[in-house]
Design an enzyme around this catalytic site. Structure first.
Site, mmCIF file in Angstrom:
data_model
loop_
_atom_site.group_PDB
_atom_site.id
_atom_site.type_symbol
_atom_site.label_atom_id
_atom_site.label_comp_id
_atom_site.label_asym_id
_atom_site.label_seq_id
_atom_site.Cartn_x
_atom_site.Cartn_y
_atom_site.Cartn_z
ATOM 1 N N LEU A 1 7.309 8.419 6.268
ATOM 2 C CA LEU A 1 7.308 7.565 5.079
ATOM 3 C C LEU A 1 5.949 7.650 4.394
ATOM 4 O O LEU A 1 4.919 7.341 5.002
ATOM 5 C CB LEU A 1 7.603 6.118 5.467
ATOM 6 C CG LEU A 1 8.877 5.919 6.293
ATOM 7 C CD1 LEU A 1 9.118 4.436 6.540
ATOM 8 C CD2 LEU A 1 10.081 6.562 5.609
ATOM 9 N N ASN B 1 -26.778 38.760 -13.712
ATOM 10 C CA ASN B 1 -25.358 39.120 -13.722
ATOM 11 C C ASN B 1 -24.589 38.560 -14.907
ATOM 12 O O ASN B 1 -23.412 38.821 -15.060
ATOM 13 C CB ASN B 1 -24.695 38.648 -12.417
ATOM 14 C CG ASN B 1 -24.784 37.150 -12.236
ATOM 15 O OD1 ASN B 1 -25.755 36.524 -12.655
ATOM 16 N ND2 ASN B 1 -23.784 36.562 -11.624
ATOM 17 N N GLY C 1 4.539 4.836 -0.406
ATOM 18 C CA GLY C 1 3.824 3.626 -0.821
ATOM 19 C C GLY C 1 2.545 3.933 -1.581
ATOM 20 O O GLY C 1 1.961 5.003 -1.455
ATOM 21 N N ARG D 1 -3.781 -1.878 -1.030
ATOM 22 C CA ARG D 1 -5.018 -2.392 -0.444
ATOM 23 C C ARG D 1 -6.143 -1.355 -0.397
ATOM 24 O O ARG D 1 -7.294 -1.675 -0.126
ATOM 25 C CB ARG D 1 -4.724 -2.943 0.968
ATOM 26 C CG ARG D 1 -3.889 -4.217 0.943
ATOM 27 C CD ARG D 1 -3.243 -4.513 2.298
ATOM 28 N NE ARG D 1 -2.025 -3.727 2.527
ATOM 29 C CZ ARG D 1 -1.256 -3.824 3.618
ATOM 30 N NH1 ARG D 1 -1.583 -4.667 4.582
ATOM 31 N NH2 ARG D 1 -0.167 -3.084 3.750
ATOM 32 N N ASN E 1 4.403 -3.896 16.094
ATOM 33 C CA ASN E 1 5.192 -2.722 15.759
ATOM 34 C C ASN E 1 4.227 -1.648 15.253
ATOM 35 O O ASN E 1 3.494 -1.875 14.295
ATOM 36 C CB ASN E 1 6.185 -3.119 14.657
ATOM 37 C CG ASN E 1 6.885 -1.918 14.057
ATOM 38 O OD1 ASN E 1 6.952 -0.853 14.658
ATOM 39 N ND2 ASN E 1 7.430 -2.110 12.856
HETATM 40 C C1 UD1 Z 1 4.704 -1.511 8.524
HETATM 41 C C2 UD1 Z 1 5.758 -2.281 9.326
HETATM 42 C C3 UD1 Z 1 5.060 -3.174 10.333
HETATM 43 C C4 UD1 Z 1 4.154 -2.345 11.221
HETATM 44 C C5 UD1 Z 1 3.188 -1.504 10.394
HETATM 45 C C6 UD1 Z 1 2.483 -0.507 11.289
HETATM 46 C C7 UD1 Z 1 7.663 -2.655 7.852
HETATM 47 C C8 UD1 Z 1 8.372 -3.613 6.995
HETATM 48 N N1 UD1 Z 1 6.553 -3.083 8.437
HETATM 49 O O1 UD1 Z 1 3.938 -2.460 7.806
HETATM 50 O O2 UD1 Z 1 6.021 -3.855 11.121
HETATM 51 O O3 UD1 Z 1 3.426 -3.195 12.086
HETATM 52 O O4 UD1 Z 1 3.909 -0.742 9.409
HETATM 53 O O5 UD1 Z 1 1.498 0.225 10.594
HETATM 54 O O6 UD1 Z 1 8.118 -1.556 8.032
HETATM 55 N N2 UD1 Z 1 6.486 3.153 2.498
HETATM 56 C C9 UD1 Z 1 7.387 3.873 1.742
HETATM 57 N N3 UD1 Z 1 8.194 3.224 0.869
HETATM 58 C C10 UD1 Z 1 8.148 1.876 0.721
HETATM 59 C C11 UD1 Z 1 7.232 1.143 1.497
HETATM 60 C C12 UD1 Z 1 6.415 1.809 2.380
HETATM 61 O O7 UD1 Z 1 7.453 5.089 1.842
HETATM 62 O O8 UD1 Z 1 8.928 1.379 -0.090
HETATM 63 C C13 UD1 Z 1 5.607 3.880 3.435
HETATM 64 C C14 UD1 Z 1 4.148 3.737 3.112
HETATM 65 O O9 UD1 Z 1 3.716 4.794 2.287
HETATM 66 C C15 UD1 Z 1 3.484 3.821 4.485
HETATM 67 C C16 UD1 Z 1 4.568 3.287 5.415
HETATM 68 O O10 UD1 Z 1 5.789 3.333 4.715
HETATM 69 O O11 UD1 Z 1 3.162 5.117 4.861
HETATM 70 C C17 UD1 Z 1 4.279 1.885 5.877
HETATM 71 O O12 UD1 Z 1 4.147 1.051 4.752
HETATM 72 P P1 UD1 Z 1 3.048 -0.060 4.692
HETATM 73 O O13 UD1 Z 1 3.141 -0.725 3.391
HETATM 74 O O14 UD1 Z 1 1.739 0.449 5.146
HETATM 75 O O15 UD1 Z 1 3.655 -1.065 5.797
HETATM 76 P P2 UD1 Z 1 2.849 -2.100 6.650
HETATM 77 O O16 UD1 Z 1 2.637 -3.310 5.853
HETATM 78 O O17 UD1 Z 1 1.665 -1.453 7.249
HETATM 79 MG MG MG Z 2 0.674 0.344 6.943
#
Ligand code: UD1
Ligand code: MG
Length: 454
Positions: free
Chosen positions: A9, A386, A12, A16, A170
């Site tokens: 994934l 050159n 995002g 932050r 998680n």
């Molecule tokens: C997520 C988990 C959380 C975990 C944490 C670990 C969820 C809801 N929460 O939170 O339980 O403890 O990771 O690091 O899953 N992304 C997408 N599409 C979206 C949203 C996110 O591709 O619509 C991708 C982001 O680019 C990122 C990853 O998913 O690489 C995680 O997203 P992020 O927003 O960092 O989730 P956390 O709040 O860290």
């Molecule tokens: Mg994250």
């Protein structure tokens, strides 16, 4: 044998991070975070890799070109929604789907293999990798029921005070059985603090269906650390550097001061090479055996042979042969090839040039667009001219030529084998082999000058 497909994934924005660059492209240990994740998955045995992109899709896609399949998530509606985007690509895939996040660059292939094996052994429909963190702020908390099984995962923003006390989190790393994953995802809602479709909700849904869900805790929580801010990025950076340095030392490389030596993840270095502090070796670089590099040097995308010495050097996109001595204060620019045994030192710049075996460029040279033979001696202050303000031209210098101090070689120009150039000459025409080229005004002495002045 591992046998799974991986979804990473990476859609995002990484709000932050406060950046215009997509979060997963921020570099740690010299390479984009998402590449660390992809490389670990492949090393662990992923047979297909799918990356979900969204924010900055083109940039992310370009960074992993040819290394993964790409799907788009146009709107970032949450991790559960993101995984659904990959469903059409996986409709025919049997077995296990591993899901990773593009922002956890410390994970290792070993960790992923353990997760996969444990998932298979447990015959679970979903397995989540958890970690016990000293500070769990921001993470989803793992809520276990009395029998110890995972009941649900609660995001920090949705958690009660009591749930926030839980330090098991998680990691965002999971294995699922494909069919159960996508069928549960159709039931995930977005009634939560962030209004997002949360992937961890799949666990609760499967549990309610009576399916087996499983959790294993990472032995080393560091491997699961996610990056959501620049402060966390700096923490991860430090760990990756330490890891790389440790591996290098264990393989026979001496680092005089590991805390001040910066070597990118994919760099290779031969044994008995010694690296002095404040040295950076970056990108796709390789260094041979028995070299002494640094202090205060930077090498990017270069190939260095064996027995090379370099101090106070900046070299990028070039090749350096065995036994070359460089520095202090040398700048080697892209397209430069230095053959074995060359000596370059004391304020010398070389650009887009070939320098033949054993040639000497010992002090104050600028050599650009030059093909230099072997055994050439360049006197102090010699330069290639050159550039005429519009185009660049090449200078050709034959083997064993001897170029006197402070000469200008105005390109295009050829100096033959064994030719000599008188000091202070500005050479604009060919100097044939074995000739002496003199291109300066003859000295004239005016007798009794001091008397005449009186
Ligand atoms: C997520 C988990 C959380 C975990 C944490 C670990 C969820 C809801 N929460 O939170 O339980 O403890 O990771 O690091 O899953 N992304 C997408 N599409 C979206 C949203 C996110 O591709 O619509 C991708 C982001 O680019 C990122 C990853 O998913 O690489 C995680 O997203 P992020 O927003 O960092 O989730 P956390 O709040 O860290
Ligand atoms: Mg994250």
């Amino acid at each position: 044998m591992s046998d799974f497909v991986v979804i990473i994934l990476a859609a995002g924005k990484g709000t932050r991070m406060k950046s215009i660059l997509p979060k997963v492209l921020h570099r740690a240990g010299g390479k984009p975070m998402v590449k660390h994740v992809l490389d670990a998955a492949k090393l662990a045995g992923a047979r297909r890799s799918i990356i979900v992109v969204g924010f900055g899709a083109e940039e992310v896609q370009a960074a992993v070109q040819g290394e993964a399949e790409i799907v788009r998530q146009e709107e970032q509606l949450g991790t559960g929604h993101a995984v659904r985007m990959a469903e059409p690509l996986l409709s025919k895939e049997p077995g296990t789907v591993m899901v990773l996040c593009g922002d956890t660059p410390l994970l290792t292939a070993g960790l992923l293999k353990n997760l996969y094996e444990s998932h298979r052994e447990a015959r679970a429909k979903a397995t989540v990798l958890t970690a016990i963190l000293p500070d769990a702020t921001g993470y989803g908390r793992v809520i276990r029921s009395e029998d110890g099984s995972v009941e649900k995962i609660v995001e920090h923003k949705d958690a009660t005070e009591a749930e926030r006390e839980v330090r098991e989190v998680n990691s965002g790393i999971y294995c699922f059985e494909r069919e159960e994953l996508f069928s549960a995802l159709t039931e995930v809602g977005c009634d939560n603090a962030q209004g997002e479709y949360y992937l961890p909700d799949v666990l609760t849904i499967l549990r309610a269906r009576g399916e087996k869900i499983w959790a294993i805790a990472a032995e080393n929580y560091q491997e699961t650390l996610g990056v959501n801010s620049r402060v966390q990025l700096a923490g991860v950076e430090r760990i990756l550097r330490q890891r790389k340095n440790k591996a290098l030392m264990e393989s026979g490389v001496t680092l005089m001061d590991p805390a001040n030596t910066f070597i990118d993840a994919d760099v290779t270095i031969g044994r008995d090479t010694v690296i002095y502090p404040f040295t950076w070796i970056e990108g796709a670089s390789s260094v041979g055996e028995g070299c002494v590099l640094g202090p205060s040097s930077r090498f990017s995308d270069i190939r260095i042979g064996n027995g090379v010495t370099a101090q106070f050097v900046y070299a990028h996109e070039c090749e350096i042969g065995d036994g070359v001595t460089m520095g202090p204060y040398v700048h080697l620019r892209p397209g430069t090839k230095i053959a074995a045994g060359v000596r370059i030192g004391n304020f010398v710049e070389v650009k887009n040039s070939n320098i033949g075996e054993g040639s000497k460029l010992p002090h104050l040279q600028y050599i650009g667009d030059c093909d230099m033979g072997a055994g050439v001696n360049m006197g102090c202050g010699t330069i290639t001219v050159n550039y005429d303000g519009r185009k660049k031209y090449r200078t050709v210098i034959g083997n064993d030529a001897f170029v006197g101090c402070n000469s200008n070689l105005v390109a295009p120009v050829t100096i033959g084998d064994g030719a000599y150039i008188a000091a202070g000459s500005t050479i604009t025409r060919e100097v044939p082999s074995g000739n002496l080229g003199v291109a300066r005004a003859r000295q004239k002495n005016i007798p009794d000058w001091e008397d005449k002045r009186k």
